[in-house]
Design an enzyme around this catalytic site. Sequence first.
Site, PDB file in Angstrom:
ATOM      1  N   GLU A   3       5.289  79.426 -46.162  1.00 11.49           N
ATOM      2  CA  GLU A   3       5.625  80.658 -45.427  1.00 11.49           C
ATOM      3  C   GLU A   3       7.026  80.440 -44.913  1.00 11.49           C
ATOM      4  OE1 GLU A   3       3.781  83.182 -45.404  1.00 11.49           O
ATOM      5  OE2 GLU A   3       1.941  82.252 -46.138  1.00 11.49           O
ATOM      6  N   GLY A  47      11.682  74.447 -46.732  1.00 12.22           N
ATOM      7  CA  GLY A  47      10.620  74.728 -47.704  1.00 12.22           C
ATOM      8  C   GLY A  47      10.994  74.253 -49.098  1.00 12.22           C
ATOM      9  N   GLU A  52      19.310  84.413 -42.318  1.00  9.40           N
ATOM     10  CA  GLU A  52      18.358  84.506 -41.216  1.00  9.40           C
ATOM     11  C   GLU A  52      18.973  83.881 -39.965  1.00  9.40           C
ATOM     12  OE1 GLU A  52      14.706  82.186 -41.542  1.00  9.40           O
ATOM     13  OE2 GLU A  52      13.626  83.946 -40.795  1.00  9.40           O
ATOM     14  N   GLY A  86       8.035  77.519 -42.094  1.00 14.34           N
ATOM     15  CA  GLY A  86       9.336  77.147 -41.544  1.00 14.34           C
ATOM     16  C   GLY A  86      10.451  77.785 -42.348  1.00 14.34           C
TER      17      GLY A  86
END
Length: 886
Positions: free
Chosen positions: A255, A238, A390, A233
């Site tokens: 990840e 995270g 992102e 995620g």
Amino acid sequence: MDHYQLFIDGNFVDAEDGATFESIDPGTETPIATVARAGKHEAEAAIAAARRAFDQGDWSGLTPTGRATKIYDFADMIAQQSVRMAITESMDSGQVIGLSKFWGLNGSQLLRNLAYHAATAFPWEEEIPYPGNVFAPGRDFIRREPVGVCVGIIPWNFPLSMAFWKIGQSIIMGNTIVLKPASVTPLSATIIAEAANAAGIPPGVINILNGPGAELGQVLCTHPDVDKIAFTGSTAVGRGIMRMASDTVKKVTLELGGKSANIILDDADVDLAVEGAIFGTFFHQGQVCESGTRVLVSSKIRDEFAEKMARRAESLRVGYQLDPHSHLGPLVSAGQLETVDGYVAVGKQEGAELLTGGERIEVEGIEGGFYYAPTIFAGVDNKMRIAQEEIFGPVVCLEEFESDEEAVAIANDSMYGLAGGVFSSSTARAERMAREIRTGTVWINNFHIFGDFAPFGGYKQSGVGRELGASGLAEYTQIKRIHVNSFASRESNFTWNLFSEDPKVASGQYFAPTNVISGHGSLAAIYKEVVRLGCRRALILTDPGVARTGLIDLVQDALVDFAVGAYDEVPPDSDFAAVDAAVAKAQELKADCIVSVGGGSVIDTAKAVAVTLKNGGTANDHVAINRLMEPQTPHIALPTTAGTGSEVTNVAVITSPKAGRKVYIVDPYMIPNTAILDPRFTLTLPPALTAGTAMDALTHAIEALTSTLAQPICDGLALQAIRLLRQNLALVIADPNNEQARLNMAIGATLAGQAFTVAQVGLAHSMSHTMGVLNHVHHGTACGIVLPKVMRFNVDHAGAKLAMAAEALGVTIADLSERDAALAAAAEIESLMQAVGHPTRLRDIGVPDGDFQMAAFHAVADTPTLFNARPVTDPGEVVALFEEAY
Ligand SMILES: NC(=O)c1ccc[n+]([C@@H]2O[C@H](COP(=O)([O-])OP(=O)(O)OC[C@H]3O[C@@H](n4cnc5c(N)ncnc54)[C@H](O)[C@@H]3O)[C@@H](O)[C@H]2O)c1
């Protein structure tokens, strides 16, 4: 409307409080199913089921092959459900059907591939051939065991694929799992649960919880019965997961996000690169962590590339996800649409040039839906937010660069490090760049390519650990080291001796691979020995002093045509440079064996040459203890001094200029294959060196006899060595040409070398090494001077052994107490040295008067001290010994 339940302990259940939520179709914004909403109670029940299933062992206790057999059934049940899975996945997540139709096949293949690997190739148990602790003989091996209860928390972009990764890897490796799909895409994992039940995967091995991420995450990531979290995620979430997991120190693999660079070099095939950049960013609406959302284009082709990419983006069909003609479907949710639109506004504000897209779009014939046009920004500076953050949508930034170095620098200027691409017509150039890019994956002339055996994961803030492949499977295991003591007795425990005032090690191993050939004229045997060792090209190694005696001519003659050359420049106490030079010579002459002719300096150099020649690199690479796995370059030793025994020992003592001291290579595989003791080779040795090297041998024998590792094999060797050396040294000094006495000395030195290979030496050696390094005094000579002092120092810890030594030295001990006999041995050594003119004081051999503090510290820290009969920990005691010997 369909209703989806939770899957706990093999049962499909609703939440205890009956709570539910709706899942919607992002392509139409209409609800498609109700879903049971798990809370704390259900999370705890799922963890308890997984814990019980794991601890009970009817899954974790199966062999990897036993599990694989079940997994193959599971894979078949998945394959059966392919169509249902595809439609459910598309409707729930917005994935176009052209993509989702693959997951059934892909998932079942992944299960089969990884289960097969786990059953046939994964290193569940591995021997550690050289554990690196020479004081604990025994078998060391590692086992990889399942971690226990795993929690898989997965994102909404690839619900099925991520569920297969987490469930597959965890259960294939013997773990149990609680899987939490994203709350906007809860449906498809339930189909996997049905398949698991149908395949007979035991209850509790797989559990699936749908519900609010924050609430469930809190329980799952902090519960003490959970052993590992595998999360995929965003980086922000995270970080939180890692923090939560830290309280109970769980194993965590993450990840996380990415902002990967797709680098288009000036020599790239532009049409291929455009296609790669389009697929690299707009695949699945750009909602992909490894997307190449920063396209870095060489300024030389920038205009053509940007123009072609914009046209190609505009040609993509955005449409309803179940329409087989759609290239892109909707974004997953209203929230995601808002995020993407927000970033487009930021890009405009930051001054980036919007080439195409940049707006929400409507699809003909459909009401609602979160559709967004493929969007390209040009003229983007890497410092802009749209280049650093992102976006997770169909938005790409075009950035320019002038050189390959600049492209790499831009690519690496990111807190992320997940993936990336390089497009070039030169594989070599692209590969060079790939090595420089700090990310977990780099594709060359491709993008978004995965493989079950290819590891995936991130550098920097893109994650921790890897998924898939052998390294991914290893993340789902713990490593256990098992050490089995070869000598299960208190007395044999070297380490435990730390608590002992009177250490003794009552066990041992004796390995005597050297073929010892002795006697006048035994040199002639060398010709056959070369053949026996399978060799035909011998390099003779010697030093200038020995070369001057002309002995080398004898050796060359005996070798007939097997001698390919000689290297005669070995210096005293030789160093790495000398070894490397000799290796170069051996390589140049294509030598296949070494014949060493000389004292300890030459024989030790030859041992290091044999190891370096066999294993490559330089001598310094091979400083190690018991690391070799097989026989080394064959070595025949012809000792020409009277003392080191190096021709039969497992150690090479080499001077390291960098370490400022002598270092050791120790290994049974380094013991010379053959030792030829031909007394003619020591006839030319001057008296001082004869006495000095004999004292080295005597010190080997006495220190091995009294060592904490001593045992009857070494005692026998040592006592006979002491006898021979005592009886013959004076004879040789009186008549240097007494061949029989010379031969007996040589044999005595060899026996002493064997004794010391069994039981090591002690403090006298450490003191002599220190004097050698600090003051360049001859090793054996210094050994002789300090030996009686050290014997007296040890008298209360080695009285019986020293009394045996006294007897071997010819002292009549019948009327003496054990202690007096031991002291008499020390006195006898002193009178022997006086009789043969050997120096008895350090001042006589050039050691300057002064402070022995430094020397004492070095001696205490030197390895042989470890085996001294009396523990040596106080440098003050060693200073006193040095002063006494001065
Ligand atoms: N590997 C082992 O088991 C072991 C054991 C003890 C010592 N060592 C090492 O061995 C080295 C000392 O060896 P060493 O005492 O044999 O001295 P050495 O090999 O340095 O030789 C000393 C000198 O004697 C000369 N020489 C040797 N044989 C001769 C002969 N027959 N006629 C005339 N001259 C001759 C040599 O040219 C040299 O100049 C030290 O580096 C020590 O650390 C190794």
